[in-house]
Every structure is written in C-alpha cells, then in structure tokens.
Write a protein that holds these residues in place. Structure first.
Motif, PDB file in Angstrom:
ATOM      1  N   GLY A  60       6.385  11.652  -3.684  1.00  0.00           N
ATOM      2  CA  GLY A  60       6.108  12.303  -4.874  1.00  0.00           C
ATOM      3  C   GLY A  60       6.156  11.318  -5.971  1.00  0.00           C
ATOM      4  O   GLY A  60       6.925  10.151  -6.097  1.00  0.00           O
ATOM      5  N   CYS A  61       4.900  11.292  -6.795  1.00  0.00           N
ATOM      6  CA  CYS A  61       4.529  10.188  -7.677  1.00  0.00           C
ATOM      7  C   CYS A  61       4.103  10.957  -8.893  1.00  0.00           C
ATOM      8  O   CYS A  61       3.305  11.275  -9.236  1.00  0.00           O
ATOM      9  N   LYS A  62       5.187  10.841  -9.984  1.00  0.00           N
ATOM     10  CA  LYS A  62       5.012  11.202 -11.274  1.00  0.00           C
ATOM     11  C   LYS A  62       5.670  10.385 -12.255  1.00  0.00           C
ATOM     12  O   LYS A  62       6.403   9.356 -11.786  1.00  0.00           O
ATOM     13  N   TYR A  63       5.163  10.500 -13.725  1.00  0.00           N
ATOM     14  CA  TYR A  63       5.823   9.389 -14.398  1.00  0.00           C
ATOM     15  C   TYR A  63       7.015   9.606 -14.722  1.00  0.00           C
ATOM     16  O   TYR A  63       7.758   8.426 -15.067  1.00  0.00           O
ATOM     17  N   ASN A  64       7.831  10.885 -14.704  1.00  0.00           N
ATOM     18  CA  ASN A  64       9.161  11.047 -14.773  1.00  0.00           C
ATOM     19  C   ASN A  64      10.019  11.178 -13.393  1.00  0.00           C
ATOM     20  O   ASN A  64      11.056  11.657 -13.593  1.00  0.00           O
ATOM     21  N   ALA A  65       9.486  10.573 -12.424  1.00  0.00           N
ATOM     22  CA  ALA A  65      10.317  10.650 -11.272  1.00  0.00           C
ATOM     23  C   ALA A  65      11.461   9.442 -11.226  1.00  0.00           C
ATOM     24  O   ALA A  65      11.578   8.577 -12.278  1.00  0.00           O
ATOM     25  N   TYR A 124       0.415  10.997 -16.668  1.00  0.00           N
ATOM     26  CA  TYR A 124       0.823  10.409 -17.717  1.00  0.00           C
ATOM     27  C   TYR A 124       1.708  11.264 -18.594  1.00  0.00           C
ATOM     28  O   TYR A 124       1.652  12.470 -18.713  1.00  0.00           O
ATOM     29  N   ARG A 125       2.405  10.621 -19.579  1.00  0.00           N
ATOM     30  CA  ARG A 125       3.257  11.366 -20.470  1.00  0.00           C
ATOM     31  C   ARG A 125       2.265  11.788 -21.576  1.00  0.00           C
ATOM     32  O   ARG A 125       1.433  11.053 -21.747  1.00  0.00           O
ATOM     33  N   ASP A 126       2.496  12.864 -22.012  1.00  0.00           N
ATOM     34  CA  ASP A 126       1.574  13.236 -23.325  1.00  0.00           C
ATOM     35  C   ASP A 126       1.193  12.557 -24.166  1.00  0.00           C
ATOM     36  O   ASP A 126       0.085  12.359 -24.921  1.00  0.00           O
ATOM     37  N   ASN A 152       0.906  -1.060  -0.025  1.00  0.00           N
ATOM     38  CA  ASN A 152       0.024   0.202  -0.115  1.00  0.00           C
ATOM     39  C   ASN A 152       0.696   1.297   0.001  1.00  0.00           C
ATOM     40  O   ASN A 152       2.006   1.095   0.366  1.00  0.00           O
ATOM     41  N   HIS A 153       0.211   2.259  -0.623  1.00  0.00           N
ATOM     42  CA  HIS A 153       0.857   3.779  -0.704  1.00  0.00           C
ATOM     43  C   HIS A 153       2.308   3.652  -1.047  1.00  0.00           C
ATOM     44  O   HIS A 153       3.328   4.027  -0.618  1.00  0.00           O
ATOM     45  N   ASN A 154       2.210   2.984  -2.241  1.00  0.00           N
ATOM     46  CA  ASN A 154       3.420   3.112  -3.416  1.00  0.00           C
ATOM     47  C   ASN A 154       3.400   3.776  -4.470  1.00  0.00           C
ATOM     48  O   ASN A 154       2.091   3.998  -4.903  1.00  0.00           O
ATOM     49  N   CYS A 155       4.318   4.340  -4.885  1.00  0.00           N
ATOM     50  CA  CYS A 155       4.225   5.053  -6.470  1.00  0.00           C
ATOM     51  C   CYS A 155       4.993   3.690  -7.376  1.00  0.00           C
ATOM     52  O   CYS A 155       6.021   3.388  -7.182  1.00  0.00           O
ATOM     53  N   MET A 156       4.145   3.435  -8.221  1.00  0.00           N
ATOM     54  CA  MET A 156       4.393   2.519  -9.195  1.00  0.00           C
ATOM     55  C   MET A 156       4.124   3.144 -10.688  1.00  0.00           C
ATOM     56  O   MET A 156       3.331   3.754 -10.758  1.00  0.00           O
ATOM     57  N   GLY A 157       5.317   2.518 -11.545  1.00  0.00           N
ATOM     58  CA  GLY A 157       5.300   3.331 -12.895  1.00  0.00           C
ATOM     59  C   GLY A 157       5.450   2.379 -13.867  1.00  0.00           C
ATOM     60  O   GLY A 157       5.795   1.229 -13.654  1.00  0.00           O
TER      61      GLY A 157
END
Length: 123
Positions: A103-108, A60-62, A30-35
């Motif tokens: 911090g969870c972003k696709y480019n992290a 998401y990436r554009d 739980n409470h993870n950033c996955m990409g």
C-alpha cells in the motif's frame, strides 16, 4: 540500517522552484514505497507525495497536485521532489520516508525517515 539523507532545500521567492533529493541506503532498492512529508512552522507533519518504485505509480496531496512531482532514480538510489510555483505556505521542513509494507499512498504510515531539509518561500 536504513539511512535517508535529504538535500536541496533553500530560500526562494514565491513562484520559484526547488528540487529536493533524498539518497537512501541500507534497504532493498526496488519495490519500495517512498514519500515526501512537509512540516510547516508551528504545525503538524503532512504527507504530500509518494511513489512506488516498483512501477513508478505516484500519489499526491491535493495542495501540491500540478505543482510538485515525485520521482525516483533506482540507479542512483535517489528520490526527488520537483517543486514548482512555490507559495509561502510551502515553507517548512521536508522529509523523505520509506515504507516497507504494502500500500503506497502519500498519507500512509512510513517507518523510516530522513533528517529533513528546510525550504523557505518568501512573498
């Protein structure tokens, strides 16, 4: 030990769909950033989608917005990437990844990676 295993890759014609899966173990679920990351032939690896499993927020990436959907099933410890309207430029290896920092972003920056699954989109 964190283990991530992707599956679901294959060959499809342009305009088709695929669903990738990534089953994880060895970390709190739980409470993870996955990409998801994409490595096209002869190019660098790019982040394309992320999801924070705590609240389901996505990024998401554009280039994949409106075509790809990332989701996570906590009961199955599985991350998904639904890919629709596939294009030849979507071909390559796809990797799932885990980030255990805020911090969870696709480019992290992600810390743990699967071995990848290959997608080929023919025109």
């Amino acid at each position: 030990q964190v283990i991530l295993v992707e599956s679901g890759g294959g060959s499809v014609q342009a305009g088709g769909s695929l669903r990738l899966s990534c089953t994880g173990s060895g970390y709190r679920q739980n409470h993870n950033c996955m990409g998801w990351f994409h490595l096209p032939p002869g190019k660098g690896r790019d982040g394309i989608a992320s999801i924070y499993t705590g609240d389901g927020s996505t990024d998401y990436r554009d280039s994949v917005k409106g075509r790809f959907t990332v989701s996570h099933d906590s009961a199955k410890n599985t991350l998904y990437l639904e890919m629709n309207y596939l294009k030849p430029e979507d071909s390559g290896n796809y990797y799932c990844a885990l980030r255990e920092r805020p911090g969870c972003k696709y480019n992290a920056a992600f810390s743990f990676w699967g071995q990848g699954t290959q997608v080929t989109v023919s025109s």
